[in-house]
Design a protein around this motif. Structure first.
Motif, PDB file in Angstrom:
ATOM      1  N   GLY A 161       0.817  -1.233   0.000  1.00  9.55           N
ATOM      2  CA  GLY A 161       0.000   0.000   0.000  1.00  9.55           C
ATOM      3  C   GLY A 161       0.837   1.262   0.000  1.00  9.55           C
ATOM      4  O   GLY A 161       0.330   2.337   0.272  1.00  9.55           O
ATOM      5  N   GLY A 162       2.111   1.163  -0.229  1.00  4.68           N
ATOM      6  CA  GLY A 162       2.978   2.339  -0.220  1.00  4.68           C
ATOM      7  C   GLY A 162       3.845   2.402   1.016  1.00  4.68           C
ATOM      8  O   GLY A 162       4.093   1.377   1.666  1.00  4.68           O
ATOM      9  N   LEU A 163       4.284   3.616   1.374  1.00  2.00           N
ATOM     10  CA  LEU A 163       5.193   3.792   2.521  1.00  2.00           C
ATOM     11  C   LEU A 163       4.398   3.806   3.839  1.00  2.00           C
ATOM     12  O   LEU A 163       3.376   4.497   3.935  1.00  2.00           O
ATOM     13  CB  LEU A 163       5.974   5.105   2.351  1.00  2.00           C
ATOM     14  CG  LEU A 163       7.231   5.245   3.214  1.00  2.00           C
ATOM     15  CD1 LEU A 163       8.294   4.216   2.833  1.00  2.00           C
ATOM     16  CD2 LEU A 163       7.800   6.660   3.065  1.00  2.00           C
ATOM     17  N   LEU A 164       4.910   3.068   4.811  1.00  4.67           N
ATOM     18  CA  LEU A 164       4.209   2.977   6.104  1.00  4.67           C
ATOM     19  C   LEU A 164       4.510   4.205   6.969  1.00  4.67           C
ATOM     20  O   LEU A 164       5.666   4.641   7.039  1.00  4.67           O
ATOM     21  CB  LEU A 164       4.689   1.706   6.823  1.00  4.67           C
ATOM     22  CG  LEU A 164       4.208   1.487   8.262  1.00  4.67           C
ATOM     23  CD1 LEU A 164       2.725   1.126   8.278  1.00  4.67           C
ATOM     24  CD2 LEU A 164       4.999   0.368   8.934  1.00  4.67           C
ATOM     25  N   GLU A 168      -7.127   3.538  12.106  1.00  7.38           N
ATOM     26  CA  GLU A 168      -6.859   4.177  10.814  1.00  7.38           C
ATOM     27  C   GLU A 168      -7.120   3.150   9.719  1.00  7.38           C
ATOM     28  O   GLU A 168      -6.172   2.558   9.181  1.00  7.38           O
ATOM     29  CB  GLU A 168      -5.391   4.630  10.756  1.00  7.38           C
ATOM     30  CG  GLU A 168      -5.001   5.616  11.825  1.00  7.38           C
ATOM     31  CD  GLU A 168      -4.956   7.039  11.283  1.00  7.38           C
ATOM     32  OE1 GLU A 168      -5.057   7.221  10.055  1.00  7.38           O
ATOM     33  OE2 GLU A 168      -4.826   7.955  12.112  1.00  7.38           O
ATOM     34  N   PRO A 169      -8.371   2.924   9.356  1.00  8.83           N
ATOM     35  CA  PRO A 169      -8.700   1.823   8.443  1.00  8.83           C
ATOM     36  C   PRO A 169      -7.891   1.836   7.126  1.00  8.83           C
ATOM     37  O   PRO A 169      -7.462   0.791   6.662  1.00  8.83           O
ATOM     38  CB  PRO A 169     -10.191   2.020   8.160  1.00  8.83           C
ATOM     39  CG  PRO A 169     -10.704   2.817   9.296  1.00  8.83           C
ATOM     40  CD  PRO A 169      -9.574   3.667   9.759  1.00  8.83           C
ATOM     41  N   GLY A 170      -7.652   3.002   6.580  1.00 10.03           N
ATOM     42  CA  GLY A 170      -6.961   3.042   5.287  1.00 10.03           C
ATOM     43  C   GLY A 170      -5.456   3.030   5.420  1.00 10.03           C
ATOM     44  O   GLY A 170      -4.748   2.494   4.567  1.00 10.03           O
ATOM     45  N   GLU A 171      -4.973   3.588   6.495  1.00  5.88           N
ATOM     46  CA  GLU A 171      -3.548   3.846   6.682  1.00  5.88           C
ATOM     47  C   GLU A 171      -2.676   2.586   6.625  1.00  5.88           C
ATOM     48  O   GLU A 171      -1.599   2.589   6.046  1.00  5.88           O
ATOM     49  CB  GLU A 171      -3.353   4.527   8.043  1.00  5.88           C
ATOM     50  CG  GLU A 171      -1.932   4.885   8.384  1.00  5.88           C
ATOM     51  CD  GLU A 171      -1.389   6.057   7.572  1.00  5.88           C
ATOM     52  OE1 GLU A 171      -2.160   7.010   7.364  1.00  5.88           O
ATOM     53  OE2 GLU A 171      -0.231   5.996   7.120  1.00  5.88           O
TER      54      GLU A 171
END
Lengths: 266, 317
Positions: free
Chosen positions: A54-57, A222-225
């Motif tokens: 999903g990209g950078l954490l 943070e559901p999307g994070e």
């Protein structure tokens, strides 16, 4: 049934009324947690960079929730020490002699212990919520529920272990080892995707209920994070946490009902 | 007093390789005060804790009003209450809070709990200590808090383990009096003690337990009578007693031993109180002038030593 519920509440009160006992301990925990959030969290997140599907954490947010889960776990494990102290002081003998059904006693101690542990951790939960800026009431409620389930699970487990060992020294060793292993071999501080580099570490985290609790808290906060960084699907995570809570509570009921008797093992 | 309150059959309790109780058989009757007498480590507390369902029997069974401690523990616990030898509380507990919690668990409402706890605390002189930490209380005060639990609870079967250890004389008598009151109000009482005076003072019957085995059972006077020649009839006389008179006394009283020295005749007999008149009658017929008469029965300490075969050093150890 009505009488059982009345007594269950009284047994839970046994643990809750001791809230004031650990003022100093809690103040220390809270201070240390603030240091983690305000100092270590920022420092570590500047050093760690993890990229997932999903990209950078956002490692700072990831770290804070992990730190809160670790604190909640440690506080809940303390319930075992409470029980060990009660065994040594003969208070378990006293409780076993009271007109209380064993299953009500076990359930009350597990729930009371969990509720007390959760209450102890609420200042840290509040800091976590503030740091993450969580405002959605459903998310807040879900975080509370997951925290409570974890507290009940770990307290139930700690109560059962303390009742089997009947010795503060033996418990000390076992709890130290469990604490070290369960926290380290989990997704508390590193996401599953990063742990995949070491397969043993990864699979241990995959079967560790603490991983599911930490990642479930991340998901509801943070559901999307954190999508792409979680150990499993949210529904599976929730089912496993609820299952862990139910299993550890049932285990302490079965133990107390069938196996446990009074006395203290030196 | 015929209904059995506690039926103990072939009860064995082991802790690892240590046999705490070895094949105990005993009935405690409804409505009685039963004294369980034995030295420390004799198996009294183990038996009581098993009756209270805290321990499980290794072998055999115990029934409380027909309910087995192994199969019907919940039913047993509704009938019993126990005041432990060592007071049970955390150092941070406060007596009032602890006792109110106890009262509510045994079935009182919050309002009734507060009332009954206050009454009992006042009676035992605990009210002024109600909000102190347990760690701040003296040993005797802690013990009173422990006993207060049973005076609040008033169970059908009340078990007191060493109830007056650590208590001053006045409080001891108060506690004994309250135990008797409980008994009159319908509670069957079991008192474990290593104090023979307490056992004799309180109990309708006494069981002597030693090294995990029941050695003797009966009322205090029955136990004393079980010692052959345990009673001593002591008669101070003036003048000479003939050999014939001594022989008559020996035969009539069935003495185990007869001593005469410095004008004092000592006859070692069973049931001395019943035989003293006979001895006097013989002496009067023989024209012996009697100056004083006394019948001494053995103390329960002597009974204990007789039945257990224990030496004083051994019991101390």
């Amino acid at each position: 049934m009505k009488e059982d519920i009345r007594v269950l509440i009284l047994v839970m009160l046994w643990d809750i009324r001791k809230l004031g006992r650990y003022k100093f301990f809690l103040a220390m925990r809270f201070t240390w947690f603030l240091v983690q959030v305000l100092v270590f969290g920022l420092l570590v997140s500047a050093m760690v960079s993890i990229r997932g599907p999903g990209g950078l954490l956002d490692y700072y947010k990831f770290y804070i929730i992990g730190a809160y889960t670790a604190v909640l776990f440690s506080i809940s494990i303390m319930k075992g020490y409470d029980i060990a102290e009660e065994i040594e002081d003969g208070l378990i003998d006293y409780q076993l002699s009271l007109p209380i059904k064993r299953r009500v006693l076990a359930l009350g101690r597990a729930l009371g212990g969990g509720l007390a542990s959760f209450t102890y951790s609420t200042p840290m939960l509040a800091v976590t919520i503030l740091a993450l800026k969580v405002q959605n009431p459903i998310a807040l409620l879900a975080m509370t529920l997951v925290s409570l389930l974890l507290a009940v699970s770990v307290s139930g487990l700690a109560v059962s272990i303390a009742l089997i060992l009947k010795s503060g020294d033996r418990l000390d060793i076992l709890m130290g080892v469990s604490d070290a292993l369960l926290i380290r071999l989990s997704t508390i501080f590193y996401p599953a995707v990063a742990m995949a580099a070491v397969s043993l570490y990864y699979y241990a985290a995959k079967v560790n209920p603490i991983s599911y609790a930490a990642d479930m808290l991340r998901y509801v906060a943070e559901p999307g994070e954190f999508s792409g960084f979680l150990v499993a699907d949210p529904l599976i995570m929730f089912s496993l946490i609820a299952g862990f809570a139910a299993t550890s509570t049932i285990a302490s009921i079965v133990l107390l009902e069938r196996k446990i008797e009074g006395g203290y093992s030196r | 007093m015929s209904r059995v309150a506690v039926r103990i059959r072939d009860f064995v309790k082991k802790f690892g390789n240590v046999v705490a109780v070895n094949g105990l058989n005993l009935d405690v009757f409804d409505g009685e005060i039963f004294g369980f007498l034995g030295p420390n480590g004799s198996g009294k507390s183990t038996t009581l804790l098993t009756i209270a369902t805290v321990y499980k029997p290794t072998r055999g069974d115990i029934e409380v009003y027909g309910f087995s401690v192994t199969r019907n523990g919940d039913a047993v616990r509704k009938l019993i209450g126990i005041a432990f030898q060592e007071p049970k509380a955390l150092w941070v507990d406060k007596p009032y809070e602890l006792l109110v919690w106890h009262a509510m668990v045994v079935g009182y409402s919050l309002i009734d709990s507060r009332r009954v706890v206050r009454d009992v605390m006042e009676e035992l002189g605990l009210w002024e200590h109600r909000n102190k930490l347990f760690s701040e209380l003296s040993g005797g005060t802690r013990k009173k808090v422990e006993i207060a639990k049973l005076f609040i609870q008033k169970p059908k079967l009340a078990i007191f383990d060493e109830p007056t250890a650590q208590l001053d004389v006045t409080t001891k008598h108060l506690v004994w009096s309250k135990i008797r009151d409980m008994n009159r109000e319908g509670s069957t009482i079991i008192v474990a003690t290593n104090d023979t005076f307490e056992a004799e003072r309180l109990s309708d019957r006494v069981g002597i337990i030693y090294r995990g085995t029941l050695k003797a059972l009966g009322s205090p006077s029955e136990l004393k009578d079980m010692i052959p020649g345990g009673d001593i009839i002591e008669i101070r006389v003036e003048g000479f007693i003939s050999g014939n008179a001594l022989r008559k006394i020996e035969d009539a009283l069935e003495t185990k031993r007869l001593d005469l020295s410095n004008g004092t005749l000592k006859a070692y007999v069973n049931r001395g109180e019943e035989k003293v008149a006979l001895a006097l009658e013989i002496l009067m017929r023989e024209n012996v002038k009697v100056r004083s008469v006394a019948v001494k029965e053995p103390s329960l300490d002597e009974v204990f030593f007789y039945f257990t075969g224990a030496k004083l050093e051994e019991v101390r150890g």
